[in-house]
Design a protein around this motif. Structure first.
Motif, PDB file in Angstrom:
ATOM      1  N   UNK A   9       0.835  -1.205   0.000  1.00 55.34           N
ATOM      2  CA  UNK A   9       0.000   0.000   0.000  1.00 55.34           C
ATOM      3  C   UNK A   9       0.867   1.252   0.000  1.00 55.34           C
ATOM      4  N   UNK A  10       1.854   1.263   0.889  1.00 58.50           N
ATOM      5  CA  UNK A  10       2.748   2.422   0.985  1.00 58.50           C
ATOM      6  C   UNK A  10       3.486   2.634  -0.335  1.00 58.50           C
ATOM      7  N   UNK A  11       3.990   1.539  -0.892  1.00 56.95           N
ATOM      8  CA  UNK A  11       4.770   1.614  -2.136  1.00 56.95           C
ATOM      9  C   UNK A  11       3.960   2.208  -3.283  1.00 56.95           C
ATOM     10  N   UNK A  12       2.632   2.049  -3.257  1.00 58.00           N
ATOM     11  CA  UNK A  12       1.793   2.492  -4.374  1.00 58.00           C
ATOM     12  C   UNK A  12       0.994   3.762  -4.061  1.00 58.00           C
ATOM     13  N   UNK A  13       1.309   4.453  -2.981  1.00 61.23           N
ATOM     14  CA  UNK A  13       0.571   5.678  -2.661  1.00 61.23           C
ATOM     15  C   UNK A  13       0.752   6.731  -3.748  1.00 61.23           C
ATOM     16  N   UNK A  14       1.982   6.988  -4.142  1.00 55.06           N
ATOM     17  CA  UNK A  14       2.211   7.994  -5.188  1.00 55.06           C
ATOM     18  C   UNK A  14       1.533   7.572  -6.494  1.00 55.06           C
ATOM     19  N   UNK A  15       1.667   6.311  -6.838  1.00 58.64           N
ATOM     20  CA  UNK A  15       1.018   5.785  -8.041  1.00 58.64           C
ATOM     21  C   UNK A  15      -0.494   5.994  -7.986  1.00 58.64           C
ATOM     22  N   UNK A  16      -1.081   5.839  -6.803  1.00 57.78           N
ATOM     23  CA  UNK A  16      -2.531   5.976  -6.677  1.00 57.78           C
ATOM     24  C   UNK A  16      -3.007   7.372  -7.063  1.00 57.78           C
ATOM     25  N   UNK A  17      -2.147   8.376  -6.883  1.00 57.07           N
ATOM     26  CA  UNK A  17      -2.507   9.738  -7.295  1.00 57.07           C
ATOM     27  C   UNK A  17      -2.738   9.782  -8.795  1.00 57.07           C
ATOM     28  N   UNK A  18      -1.874   9.098  -9.537  1.00 52.79           N
ATOM     29  CA  UNK A  18      -2.040   9.019 -10.982  1.00 52.79           C
ATOM     30  C   UNK A  18      -3.266   8.190 -11.342  1.00 52.79           C
ATOM     31  N   UNK A  19      -3.445   7.065 -10.659  1.00 55.66           N
ATOM     32  CA  UNK A  19      -4.547   6.161 -10.971  1.00 55.66           C
ATOM     33  C   UNK A  19      -5.901   6.833 -10.803  1.00 55.66           C
ATOM     34  N   UNK A  20      -6.106   7.508  -9.673  1.00 55.42           N
ATOM     35  CA  UNK A  20      -7.391   8.146  -9.415  1.00 55.42           C
ATOM     36  C   UNK A  20      -7.631   9.344 -10.341  1.00 55.42           C
ATOM     37  N   UNK A  21      -6.559  10.049 -10.693  1.00 57.28           N
ATOM     38  CA  UNK A  21      -6.688  11.158 -11.636  1.00 57.28           C
ATOM     39  C   UNK A  21      -7.047  10.631 -13.025  1.00 57.28           C
ATOM     40  N   UNK A  22      -6.388   9.565 -13.414  1.00 54.31           N
ATOM     41  CA  UNK A  22      -6.675   8.923 -14.696  1.00 54.31           C
ATOM     42  C   UNK A  22      -8.123   8.452 -14.746  1.00 54.31           C
ATOM     43  N   UNK A  23      -8.576   7.778 -13.695  1.00 53.25           N
ATOM     44  CA  UNK A  23      -9.956   7.280 -13.660  1.00 53.25           C
ATOM     45  C   UNK A  23     -10.951   8.418 -13.799  1.00 53.25           C
ATOM     46  N   UNK A  24     -10.699   9.510 -13.109  1.00 51.61           N
ATOM     47  CA  UNK A  24     -11.609  10.656 -13.178  1.00 51.61           C
ATOM     48  C   UNK A  24     -11.636  11.240 -14.583  1.00 51.61           C
TER      49      UNK A  24
END
Length: 372
Positions: free
Chosen positions: A299-314
Protein backbone atom coordinates in the motif's frame (compact mmCIF):
# COMPACT_ATOMS: atom_id res chain seq x y z
CA UNK A 1 -44.50 27.16 6.29
CA UNK A 2 -45.08 23.60 5.17
CA UNK A 3 -41.36 22.73 5.19
CA UNK A 4 -41.12 23.86 8.82
CA UNK A 5 -44.03 21.60 9.74
CA UNK A 6 -42.51 18.69 7.82
CA UNK A 7 -39.13 19.10 9.51
CA UNK A 8 -40.75 19.42 12.92
CA UNK A 9 -42.70 16.20 12.32
CA UNK A 10 -39.50 14.44 11.23
CA UNK A 11 -37.67 15.66 14.34
CA UNK A 12 -40.45 14.45 16.62
CA UNK A 13 -40.26 11.01 15.04
CA UNK A 14 -36.54 10.98 15.89
CA UNK A 15 -37.40 11.73 19.52
CA UNK A 16 -36.36 15.39 19.61
CA UNK A 17 -38.23 17.38 22.26
CA UNK A 18 -38.37 21.08 23.07
CA UNK A 19 -39.44 24.13 21.08
CA UNK A 20 -38.36 24.61 17.48
CA UNK A 21 -36.70 28.03 17.32
CA UNK A 22 -34.98 28.23 13.94
CA UNK A 23 -34.32 26.37 10.69
CA UNK A 24 -31.41 27.17 8.38
CA UNK A 25 -30.78 25.55 5.01
CA UNK A 26 -27.20 24.52 4.19
CA UNK A 27 -26.26 25.22 0.56
CA UNK A 28 -22.85 23.50 0.33
CA UNK A 29 -24.06 20.01 -0.57
CA UNK A 30 -24.88 18.98 -4.14
CA UNK A 31 -26.72 15.70 -3.52
CA UNK A 32 -28.69 15.73 -0.27
CA UNK A 33 -30.86 18.52 1.18
CA UNK A 34 -29.65 19.61 4.61
CA UNK A 35 -31.09 21.84 7.32
CA UNK A 36 -29.61 23.02 10.62
CA UNK A 37 -32.44 22.87 13.13
CA UNK A 38 -32.41 24.68 16.48
CA UNK A 39 -34.43 23.49 19.47
CA UNK A 40 -34.68 24.94 22.95
CA UNK A 41 -35.22 22.31 25.64
CA UNK A 42 -35.24 23.20 29.37
CA UNK A 43 -33.55 26.50 28.55
CA UNK A 44 -30.72 24.82 26.61
CA UNK A 45 -30.13 25.32 22.88
CA UNK A 46 -29.60 22.10 20.91
CA UNK A 47 -28.68 21.87 17.23
CA UNK A 48 -29.33 19.04 14.81
CA UNK A 49 -28.72 18.36 11.13
CA UNK A 50 -31.88 17.16 9.40
CA UNK A 51 -31.08 15.73 6.00
CA UNK A 52 -33.23 14.59 3.12
CA UNK A 53 -31.44 11.65 1.49
CA UNK A 54 -31.33 11.73 -2.31
CA UNK A 55 -32.80 8.32 -3.06
CA UNK A 56 -32.22 8.77 -6.79
CA UNK A 57 -28.49 8.51 -6.03
CA UNK A 58 -28.70 6.32 -2.92
CA UNK A 59 -31.44 3.88 -3.81
CA UNK A 60 -31.12 1.73 -0.67
CA UNK A 61 -31.18 4.04 2.35
CA UNK A 62 -31.38 1.05 4.69
CA UNK A 63 -28.02 -0.25 3.44
CA UNK A 64 -26.62 3.28 3.33
CA UNK A 65 -27.46 3.88 6.97
CA UNK A 66 -26.31 0.40 8.02
CA UNK A 67 -22.89 1.30 6.64
CA UNK A 68 -22.76 4.73 8.24
CA UNK A 69 -24.08 3.74 11.67
CA UNK A 70 -21.86 0.66 11.76
CA UNK A 71 -18.75 2.67 10.95
CA UNK A 72 -19.51 5.60 13.26
CA UNK A 73 -20.37 3.25 16.14
CA UNK A 74 -17.06 1.44 15.61
CA UNK A 75 -15.23 4.79 15.45
CA UNK A 76 -16.80 5.99 18.71
CA UNK A 77 -15.29 3.06 20.57
CA UNK A 78 -11.87 3.61 18.99
CA UNK A 79 -11.96 7.30 19.82
CA UNK A 80 -12.88 6.53 23.43
CA UNK A 81 -10.00 4.04 23.65
CA UNK A 82 -7.64 6.76 22.41
CA UNK A 83 -8.89 9.26 24.99
CA UNK A 84 -10.71 11.43 22.42
CA UNK A 85 -14.15 13.00 22.32
CA UNK A 86 -16.48 10.83 20.19
CA UNK A 87 -19.16 13.54 20.16
CA UNK A 88 -16.80 15.80 18.19
CA UNK A 89 -14.55 13.34 16.38
CA UNK A 90 -17.23 11.37 14.55
CA UNK A 91 -20.85 11.86 13.53
CA UNK A 92 -23.68 10.78 15.84
CA UNK A 93 -26.94 9.72 14.20
CA UNK A 94 -30.26 9.49 16.02
CA UNK A 95 -32.47 6.40 15.81
CA UNK A 96 -36.11 7.01 14.94
CA UNK A 97 -38.95 5.74 17.13
CA UNK A 98 -39.13 2.54 15.08
CA UNK A 99 -35.44 1.86 15.75
CA UNK A 100 -34.33 2.64 12.20
CA UNK A 101 -31.92 5.45 11.32
CA UNK A 102 -34.05 6.78 8.47
CA UNK A 103 -37.70 7.79 8.17
CA UNK A 104 -39.98 8.30 5.17
CA UNK A 105 -42.20 11.37 5.35
CA UNK A 106 -44.25 12.47 2.34
CA UNK A 107 -42.25 10.22 0.00
CA UNK A 108 -38.93 11.72 1.12
CA UNK A 109 -36.36 9.85 3.17
CA UNK A 110 -34.90 11.67 6.18
CA UNK A 111 -32.17 11.18 8.76
CA UNK A 112 -31.07 13.26 11.76
CA UNK A 113 -27.72 13.67 13.47
CA UNK A 114 -26.12 15.94 16.02
CA UNK A 115 -24.62 19.21 14.84
CA UNK A 116 -20.94 19.55 15.81
CA UNK A 117 -20.69 23.10 17.11
CA UNK A 118 -17.68 25.44 16.93
CA UNK A 119 -16.46 23.81 13.72
CA UNK A 120 -16.00 24.82 10.11
CA UNK A 121 -15.08 23.44 6.69
CA UNK A 122 -12.50 24.66 4.16
CA UNK A 123 -12.83 24.68 0.38
CA UNK A 124 -9.48 26.18 -0.62
CA UNK A 125 -6.00 25.17 0.57
CA UNK A 126 -4.27 28.41 1.52
CA UNK A 127 -1.26 26.84 3.23
CA UNK A 128 0.29 23.35 3.27
CA UNK A 129 -0.41 22.82 6.99
CA UNK A 130 -4.14 22.73 6.23
CA UNK A 131 -3.62 19.88 3.76
CA UNK A 132 -1.36 18.09 6.23
CA UNK A 133 -4.17 18.35 8.78
CA UNK A 134 -6.59 16.84 6.29
CA UNK A 135 -4.14 14.03 5.55
CA UNK A 136 -3.88 13.26 9.25
CA UNK A 137 -7.67 13.03 9.57
CA UNK A 138 -8.06 10.69 6.60
CA UNK A 139 -5.08 8.64 7.82
CA UNK A 140 -6.60 8.34 11.29
CA UNK A 141 -9.88 7.34 9.66
CA UNK A 142 -8.03 4.48 7.94
CA UNK A 143 -6.16 3.43 11.07
CA UNK A 144 -9.17 3.46 13.39
CA UNK A 145 -11.20 1.39 10.92
CA UNK A 146 -8.46 -1.11 10.07
CA UNK A 147 -10.15 -3.76 12.22
CA UNK A 148 -13.68 -3.14 10.96
CA UNK A 149 -15.67 -6.29 9.96
CA UNK A 150 -15.62 -5.84 6.20
CA UNK A 151 -18.23 -8.54 5.60
CA UNK A 152 -20.85 -6.21 7.11
CA UNK A 153 -20.13 -3.37 4.69
CA UNK A 154 -22.41 -2.89 1.68
CA UNK A 155 -21.21 -1.69 -1.74
CA UNK A 156 -23.33 1.45 -2.12
CA UNK A 157 -22.29 2.25 -5.71
CA UNK A 158 -21.15 -0.81 -7.60
CA UNK A 159 -17.73 -0.60 -9.31
CA UNK A 160 -17.31 3.01 -8.18
CA UNK A 161 -13.50 2.88 -8.30
CA UNK A 162 -13.12 -0.10 -10.61
CA UNK A 163 -10.73 1.60 -13.02
CA UNK A 164 -10.64 -1.23 -15.60
CA UNK A 165 -14.44 -1.17 -15.66
CA UNK A 166 -14.39 2.60 -16.21
CA UNK A 167 -12.06 2.04 -19.15
CA UNK A 168 -14.38 -0.62 -20.58
CA UNK A 169 -17.24 1.87 -20.30
CA UNK A 170 -15.16 4.34 -22.29
CA UNK A 171 -14.54 1.75 -25.01
CA UNK A 172 -18.28 1.11 -25.23
CA UNK A 173 -18.95 4.83 -25.58
CA UNK A 174 -16.31 5.10 -28.30
CA UNK A 175 -17.97 2.27 -30.22
CA UNK A 176 -21.45 3.77 -29.84
CA UNK A 177 -20.40 7.38 -30.55
CA UNK A 178 -23.96 8.52 -29.90
CA UNK A 179 -23.15 12.23 -30.29
CA UNK A 180 -20.62 11.92 -33.09
CA UNK A 181 -17.83 13.30 -30.94
CA UNK A 182 -15.24 10.52 -31.24
CA UNK A 183 -13.44 12.10 -34.20
CA UNK A 184 -12.61 15.26 -32.23
CA UNK A 185 -11.08 13.45 -29.24
CA UNK A 186 -8.68 11.00 -30.88
CA UNK A 187 -5.74 12.23 -28.78
CA UNK A 188 -7.66 11.84 -25.52
CA UNK A 189 -8.81 8.35 -26.51
CA UNK A 190 -5.26 7.34 -27.41
CA UNK A 191 -4.02 8.70 -24.08
CA UNK A 192 -6.62 6.66 -22.21
CA UNK A 193 -6.13 3.36 -24.02
CA UNK A 194 -2.33 3.60 -23.70
CA UNK A 195 -2.70 3.29 -19.91
CA UNK A 196 -4.83 0.16 -19.79
CA UNK A 197 -2.10 -1.79 -17.97
CA UNK A 198 -1.81 0.86 -15.25
CA UNK A 199 -5.59 0.84 -14.81
CA UNK A 200 -5.42 -2.78 -13.61
CA UNK A 201 -2.66 -2.38 -11.01
CA UNK A 202 -4.74 -1.88 -7.85
CA UNK A 203 -7.06 -4.81 -8.55
CA UNK A 204 -4.07 -7.03 -9.36
CA UNK A 205 -2.40 -6.11 -6.07
CA UNK A 206 -5.58 -7.12 -4.26
CA UNK A 207 -5.96 -10.39 -6.15
CA UNK A 208 -2.31 -11.20 -5.41
CA UNK A 209 -3.00 -10.69 -1.69
CA UNK A 210 -0.71 -7.67 -1.38
CA UNK A 211 -3.31 -5.08 -0.37
CA UNK A 212 -6.47 -5.67 1.69
CA UNK A 213 -10.00 -4.45 1.36
CA UNK A 214 -10.57 -1.57 3.76
CA UNK A 215 -13.30 0.85 4.73
CA UNK A 216 -12.90 3.66 2.22
CA UNK A 217 -14.51 7.08 2.26
CA UNK A 218 -14.40 7.56 -1.53
CA UNK A 219 -14.84 11.35 -1.44
CA UNK A 220 -11.69 12.61 0.27
CA UNK A 221 -12.02 16.28 -0.62
CA UNK A 222 -10.81 18.92 1.81
CA UNK A 223 -14.35 20.12 2.54
CA UNK A 224 -15.25 16.71 3.96
CA UNK A 225 -13.16 17.46 7.05
CA UNK A 226 -14.45 19.48 10.01
CA UNK A 227 -11.94 21.85 11.64
CA UNK A 228 -12.17 23.11 15.23
CA UNK A 229 -12.79 26.87 15.49
CA UNK A 230 -10.60 27.25 18.59
CA UNK A 231 -7.59 25.11 17.63
CA UNK A 232 -7.98 25.12 13.82
CA UNK A 233 -7.09 21.41 13.97
CA UNK A 234 -9.00 18.87 11.88
CA UNK A 235 -11.37 16.93 14.10
CA UNK A 236 -13.86 14.87 12.12
CA UNK A 237 -14.38 13.19 8.74
CA UNK A 238 -17.87 13.92 7.41
CA UNK A 239 -20.08 13.11 4.38
CA UNK A 240 -20.02 9.34 4.86
CA UNK A 241 -22.55 8.37 2.19
CA UNK A 242 -19.98 6.76 -0.10
CA UNK A 243 -18.35 4.60 2.57
CA UNK A 244 -17.76 1.21 0.92
CA UNK A 245 -15.28 -1.64 0.79
CA UNK A 246 -12.26 -0.50 -1.22
CA UNK A 247 -8.53 0.18 -1.14
CA UNK A 248 -6.65 2.77 0.90
CA UNK A 249 -5.09 3.80 -2.42
CA UNK A 250 -8.48 5.14 -3.54
CA UNK A 251 -8.78 7.60 -0.68
CA UNK A 252 -5.16 8.74 -0.74
CA UNK A 253 -5.03 9.09 -4.52
CA UNK A 254 -8.29 10.99 -4.84
CA UNK A 255 -7.27 13.44 -2.11
CA UNK A 256 -4.09 14.24 -4.03
CA UNK A 257 -5.96 14.45 -7.33
CA UNK A 258 -8.26 17.07 -5.88
CA UNK A 259 -5.97 18.90 -3.47
CA UNK A 260 -2.51 18.96 -5.06
CA UNK A 261 -3.55 20.11 -8.54
CA UNK A 262 -2.24 23.66 -8.99
CA UNK A 263 -5.31 24.55 -11.04
CA UNK A 264 -9.07 24.13 -10.79
CA UNK A 265 -10.54 20.89 -12.09
CA UNK A 266 -11.99 22.67 -15.14
CA UNK A 267 -9.12 25.06 -15.91
CA UNK A 268 -8.82 25.38 -19.69
CA UNK A 269 -5.24 26.68 -19.69
CA UNK A 270 -3.40 23.38 -19.29
CA UNK A 271 -0.09 25.16 -18.66
CA UNK A 272 -1.49 25.96 -15.21
CA UNK A 273 -2.14 22.28 -14.42
CA UNK A 274 0.74 20.81 -12.43
CA UNK A 275 1.22 18.56 -9.40
CA UNK A 276 2.30 20.50 -6.32
CA UNK A 277 5.02 18.41 -4.69
CA UNK A 278 4.79 20.69 -1.64
CA UNK A 279 1.12 19.88 -1.13
CA UNK A 280 1.73 16.22 -1.97
CA UNK A 281 4.39 16.05 0.73
CA UNK A 282 2.17 17.84 3.25
CA UNK A 283 -0.77 15.49 2.80
CA UNK A 284 1.51 12.43 2.78
CA UNK A 285 3.14 13.52 6.03
CA UNK A 286 -0.21 13.95 7.73
CA UNK A 287 -1.63 10.73 6.32
CA UNK A 288 1.33 8.51 7.23
CA UNK A 289 1.81 10.12 10.64
CA UNK A 290 -1.58 8.65 11.50
CA UNK A 291 -1.68 5.30 9.70
CA UNK A 292 1.81 4.19 8.60
CA UNK A 293 1.80 1.22 10.97
CA UNK A 294 -1.65 0.09 9.76
CA UNK A 295 -0.75 -0.12 6.06
CA UNK A 296 0.92 -2.97 4.21
CA UNK A 297 4.22 -2.27 2.51
CA UNK A 298 2.57 -2.66 -0.91
CA UNK A 299 0.00 0.00 0.00
CA UNK A 300 2.75 2.42 0.98
CA UNK A 301 4.77 1.61 -2.14
CA UNK A 302 1.79 2.49 -4.37
CA UNK A 303 0.57 5.68 -2.66
CA UNK A 304 2.21 7.99 -5.19
CA UNK A 305 1.02 5.79 -8.04
CA UNK A 306 -2.53 5.98 -6.68
CA UNK A 307 -2.51 9.74 -7.30
CA UNK A 308 -2.04 9.02 -10.98
CA UNK A 309 -4.55 6.16 -10.97
CA UNK A 310 -7.39 8.15 -9.42
CA UNK A 311 -6.69 11.16 -11.64
CA UNK A 312 -6.67 8.92 -14.70
CA UNK A 313 -9.96 7.28 -13.66
CA UNK A 314 -11.61 10.66 -13.18
CA UNK A 315 -10.41 11.84 -16.58
CA UNK A 316 -11.77 8.68 -18.20
CA UNK A 317 -15.14 9.28 -16.55
CA UNK A 318 -15.27 12.88 -17.82
CA UNK A 319 -14.32 11.76 -21.34
CA UNK A 320 -16.90 8.97 -21.29
CA UNK A 321 -19.62 11.36 -20.21
CA UNK A 322 -18.64 13.80 -22.95
CA UNK A 323 -18.99 11.05 -25.57
CA UNK A 324 -22.32 9.97 -24.06
CA UNK A 325 -23.78 13.47 -24.31
CA UNK A 326 -23.10 14.79 -20.78
CA UNK A 327 -25.67 12.65 -18.99
CA UNK A 328 -23.92 12.20 -15.62
CA UNK A 329 -21.88 15.26 -14.62
CA UNK A 330 -23.49 18.69 -14.53
CA UNK A 331 -22.01 21.04 -17.12
CA UNK A 332 -21.91 24.82 -17.46
CA UNK A 333 -21.12 24.92 -21.19
CA UNK A 334 -21.13 22.42 -24.10
CA UNK A 335 -17.55 21.09 -23.88
CA UNK A 336 -17.23 21.34 -20.08
CA UNK A 337 -16.63 17.60 -19.64
CA UNK A 338 -14.01 17.60 -22.38
CA UNK A 339 -12.20 20.47 -20.66
CA UNK A 340 -12.32 18.51 -17.40
CA UNK A 341 -10.99 15.36 -19.08
CA UNK A 342 -8.09 17.22 -20.67
CA UNK A 343 -7.33 18.86 -17.34
CA UNK A 344 -7.18 15.52 -15.56
CA UNK A 345 -5.09 13.89 -18.29
CA UNK A 346 -2.60 16.78 -18.09
CA UNK A 347 -2.35 16.16 -14.35
CA UNK A 348 -1.80 12.44 -15.04
CA UNK A 349 1.07 13.38 -17.34
CA UNK A 350 2.55 15.72 -14.72
CA UNK A 351 2.35 13.03 -12.01
CA UNK A 352 4.03 10.53 -14.33
CA UNK A 353 6.91 12.97 -14.86
CA UNK A 354 7.37 13.40 -11.09
CA UNK A 355 6.57 9.87 -9.93
CA UNK A 356 10.15 9.07 -8.89
CA UNK A 357 10.27 12.20 -6.72
CA UNK A 358 6.87 11.42 -5.24
CA UNK A 359 7.95 7.86 -4.41
CA UNK A 360 11.05 9.22 -2.68
CA UNK A 361 8.88 11.58 -0.63
CA UNK A 362 6.60 8.72 0.43
CA UNK A 363 9.53 6.47 1.32
CA UNK A 364 11.24 9.16 3.40
CA UNK A 365 8.09 10.13 5.29
CA UNK A 366 7.14 6.49 5.86
CA UNK A 367 10.52 5.74 7.43
CA UNK A 368 10.20 8.83 9.63
CA UNK A 369 6.71 7.79 10.70
CA UNK A 370 7.52 4.20 11.68
CA UNK A 371 10.70 5.22 13.48
CA UNK A 372 9.15 8.06 15.48
Amino acid sequence: MEINNDILEVCRFFGIEGDLSEIQIMRDGHINTTFVVFFVENGELRKYLVQGINTHVFKKPDKLMDNIVGVTTFLREKIKENGGDPDRETLTFLPAKDGKYFYYHKDKCWRVYHYIDSSYTINIIKKPSVFENAGRSFGLFQKNLSGYPMESLYEIIKDFHNTPKRLENLKASIAADVKGRVAEVKDEIEFSLAREKEAKVALKLYRDGLIPLRVTHNDTKLNNILFDRKTNESICVIDLDTIMPGFSLYDFGDAIRFGANTAAEDEKDLSKVQISLTLFESFTRGFLSACATALTRAEVKHLAFSSMLMTFECGVRFLTDYLDGDVYFKIAYPDHNLVRARNQFKLVYEIEQHLDEMNEIVDRIYKEAINS
